[in-house]
Design an enzyme around this catalytic site. Structure first.
Site, PDB file in Angstrom:
ATOM      1  N   GLU A   1     -35.642 -30.676  12.277  1.00  4.87           N
ATOM      2  CA  GLU A   1     -34.305 -30.158  11.981  1.00  4.87           C
ATOM      3  C   GLU A   1     -34.281 -28.650  11.801  1.00  4.87           C
ATOM      4  O   GLU A   1     -33.478 -28.109  11.052  1.00  4.87           O
ATOM      5  CB  GLU A   1     -33.734 -30.859  10.738  1.00  4.87           C
ATOM      6  CG  GLU A   1     -32.679 -31.897  11.040  1.00  4.87           C
ATOM      7  CD  GLU A   1     -33.263 -33.146  11.672  1.00  4.87           C
ATOM      8  OE1 GLU A   1     -32.510 -34.070  11.953  1.00  4.87           O
ATOM      9  OE2 GLU A   1     -34.469 -33.207  11.902  1.00  4.87           O
TER      10      GLU A   1
ATOM     11  N   THR B   1     -36.722 -39.347  17.738  1.00  4.26           N
ATOM     12  CA  THR B   1     -37.143 -40.336  16.754  1.00  4.26           C
ATOM     13  C   THR B   1     -36.339 -41.605  16.992  1.00  4.26           C
ATOM     14  O   THR B   1     -35.128 -41.548  17.177  1.00  4.26           O
ATOM     15  CB  THR B   1     -36.901 -39.814  15.332  1.00  4.26           C
ATOM     16  OG1 THR B   1     -37.628 -38.598  15.147  1.00  4.26           O
ATOM     17  CG2 THR B   1     -37.364 -40.826  14.303  1.00  4.26           C
TER      18      THR B   1
ATOM     19  N   THR C   1     -37.099 -25.032  12.301  1.00  2.17           N
ATOM     20  CA  THR C   1     -38.252 -24.427  11.640  1.00  2.17           C
ATOM     21  C   THR C   1     -37.814 -23.549  10.471  1.00  2.17           C
ATOM     22  O   THR C   1     -36.628 -23.247  10.294  1.00  2.17           O
ATOM     23  CB  THR C   1     -39.030 -23.559  12.633  1.00  2.17           C
ATOM     24  OG1 THR C   1     -38.159 -22.489  13.081  1.00  2.17           O
ATOM     25  CG2 THR C   1     -39.491 -24.363  13.845  1.00  2.17           C
TER      26      THR C   1
ATOM     27  N   GLU D   1     -38.239 -20.463  10.259  1.00  2.00           N
ATOM     28  CA  GLU D   1     -37.641 -19.238  10.800  1.00  2.00           C
ATOM     29  C   GLU D   1     -36.173 -19.442  11.142  1.00  2.00           C
ATOM     30  O   GLU D   1     -35.330 -18.564  10.903  1.00  2.00           O
ATOM     31  CB  GLU D   1     -38.429 -18.784  12.046  1.00  2.00           C
ATOM     32  CG  GLU D   1     -39.828 -18.256  11.757  1.00  2.00           C
ATOM     33  CD  GLU D   1     -40.823 -19.331  11.335  1.00  2.00           C
ATOM     34  OE1 GLU D   1     -41.798 -18.984  10.641  1.00  2.00           O
ATOM     35  OE2 GLU D   1     -40.630 -20.514  11.706  1.00  2.00           O
TER      36      GLU D   1
ATOM     37  N   GLY E   1     -63.567 -33.762  -2.145  1.00  2.00           N
ATOM     38  CA  GLY E   1     -64.054 -34.365  -0.902  1.00  2.00           C
ATOM     39  C   GLY E   1     -63.402 -35.693  -0.599  1.00  2.00           C
ATOM     40  O   GLY E   1     -63.246 -36.061   0.580  1.00  2.00           O
TER      41      GLY E   1
END
Length: 401
Positions: free
Chosen positions: A379, A162, A381, A383, A356
């Site tokens: 930063e 980034t 996941t 998990e 919609g």
């Protein structure tokens, strides 16, 4: 009615800073965010405004020209900025990770050289761990530095930077086997280098190339790039802290700050999604009354608001723990995990409330729907957060049998 996600115990200075940032978001970011995002345009005017407000120096000590504020103040500012447009919060996040790492781990010469210009926003920071083939497995880093006299020669490819193009200083984590015999644990043979470069794309200094922006589903405007090092020569005094082999620990310290930031971003995006949902529910009529008067929508709004409050509370707790000087990897992991998951759920519920029309690019919720998934990955996941949380819990609740 009081706004959601209020924070108790703030000082007058903190409240004044947040009020200023909130006004800036409402006047300068929200009105233009969707248009800029659809064009994938870097928000230069917004960034210039943040620079004038002094936000690039928010956490940098006063002795270096910053405001010397806490991580909590920074996180609450990020929450407000992400409420306006998450990409803008990303522009300052990696800058602050690098500034924090310099403040905590840099040599005095490195602090004196970089921090005043970072506080002024004249130097913008980027942060680089990931590589194309490693994902969450930081120990598998293959980019390498080799000592050559008073310099190091860096080679390798990094991914998902980034601010990769707009930055002028990149903290890069690479392997450095010098002084670390074969068989040394991977995390003990990594070093963080401070790489100065020209903003832009292409070859930004000899041996260093930023190929261009990665085209993404969301999180547009901010530039996300690769970084290619091919014989990049860096002087030894640009090793963060002046000693090799400490890079992994320095980066992880910075990532804890980054996880609080991602949690704050999740809180901000979720808060904006709730605002859009509750407003639309009172404007849209079905079966002769506003849909907000249907019990199914009220239940949805109640769940959304509760999730916004819960995520905010955990984010604030993680920031305050870090500010106290205590270890906060458990709290930061929990906050990042909960806030990003709740953000996705709140945004989806707001999207459903819009029906919609939520699928139309004319409505702001469409942008949020594409932005929220990035927080599930950035930063670390879900998990990875669960692994961190589980290991820390087992440390705290070790059974003595």
């Amino acid at each position: 009615m009081a706004r959601l996600a209020q924070t108790a115990g703030l000082t007058d200075v903190q409240q004044e800073i947040l009020s200023t940032v909130r006004d800036f978001v409402d006047k300068e970011i929200i009105p233009v965010a969707t248009e800029l995002e659809h064009r994938d345009e870097y928000p230069q005017q917004i960034v210039d405004g943040l620079k004038e407000l002094g936000l690039f120096g928010l956490m940098i000590p006063e002795e270096y020209g910053g405001l010397g504020e806490s991580l909590l103040t920074y996180a609450l500012c990020v929450e407000e900025i992400a409420r306006g447009w998450m990409s803008v919060s990303g522009i300052i996040n990696t800058h602050f990770i690098v500034a924090y790492m310099l403040k905590q781990h840099g040599t005095q010469e490195q602090k004196d050289h970089f921090l005043p210009r970072m506080a002024a926003g004249d130097i913008r920071g980027a942060f680089s761990m990931s590589e194309p083939g490693l994902g969450s497995d930081v120990s598998a880093i293959t980019s390498k530095a080799e000592k050559d006299g008073e310099e190091y020669v860096l080679n390798g490819q990094k991914m998902w930077l980034t601010n990769g193009g707009t930055s002028s200083l990149v903290a890069v984590l690479v392997r450095s086997d010098e002084g670390h015999p074969e068989g040394t644990a991977p995390h003990k043979s990594m070093t963080t280098f401070l790489i100065e470069k020209e903003p832009g794309f292409g070859e930004v200094r000899p041996g260093l190339t930023i190929p261009g922006k990665i085209d993404k589903m969301g999180y547009k405007g901010v530039d996300t790039t690769e970084l290619i090092m091919d014989g990049l020569r860096i002087p030894a005094d640009r090793v963060l802290g002046g000693v090799t082999g400490r890079g992994f620990y320095q980066m992880m310290d910075g990532v804890e700050v980054g996880r609080v930031n991602v949690a704050a971003r999740g809180c901000g995006v979720a808060q904006r999604a709730f605002e859009l949902g509750v407003r639309y529910a009172q404007q849209r009529h079905t079966f002769g009354k506003p849909i907000a008067q249907h019990q199914a929508i009220q239940f949805k709004l109640a769940e959304m608001a509760t999730k916004v409050e819960a995520a905010h509370a955990m984010m604030v707790n993680a920031a305050r723990k870090k500010d106290s000087g205590e270890r906060n990897d458990l709290e930061a992991g929990m906050a990042k995990y909960l806030a990003s998951e709740y953000c996705k759920e709140v945004v989806e519920d707001a999207f459903r409330i819009h029906g919609g029309y939520g699928f139309s690019k004319e409505y702001e919720i469409e942008r949020l729907y594409r932005e929220a998934p990035m927080l599930l990955i950035g930063e670390g996941t879900a998990e990875i957060q669960k692994m961190i949380i589980g290991r820390r819990l087992l440390e705290e609740y070790r059974f003595q049998g």
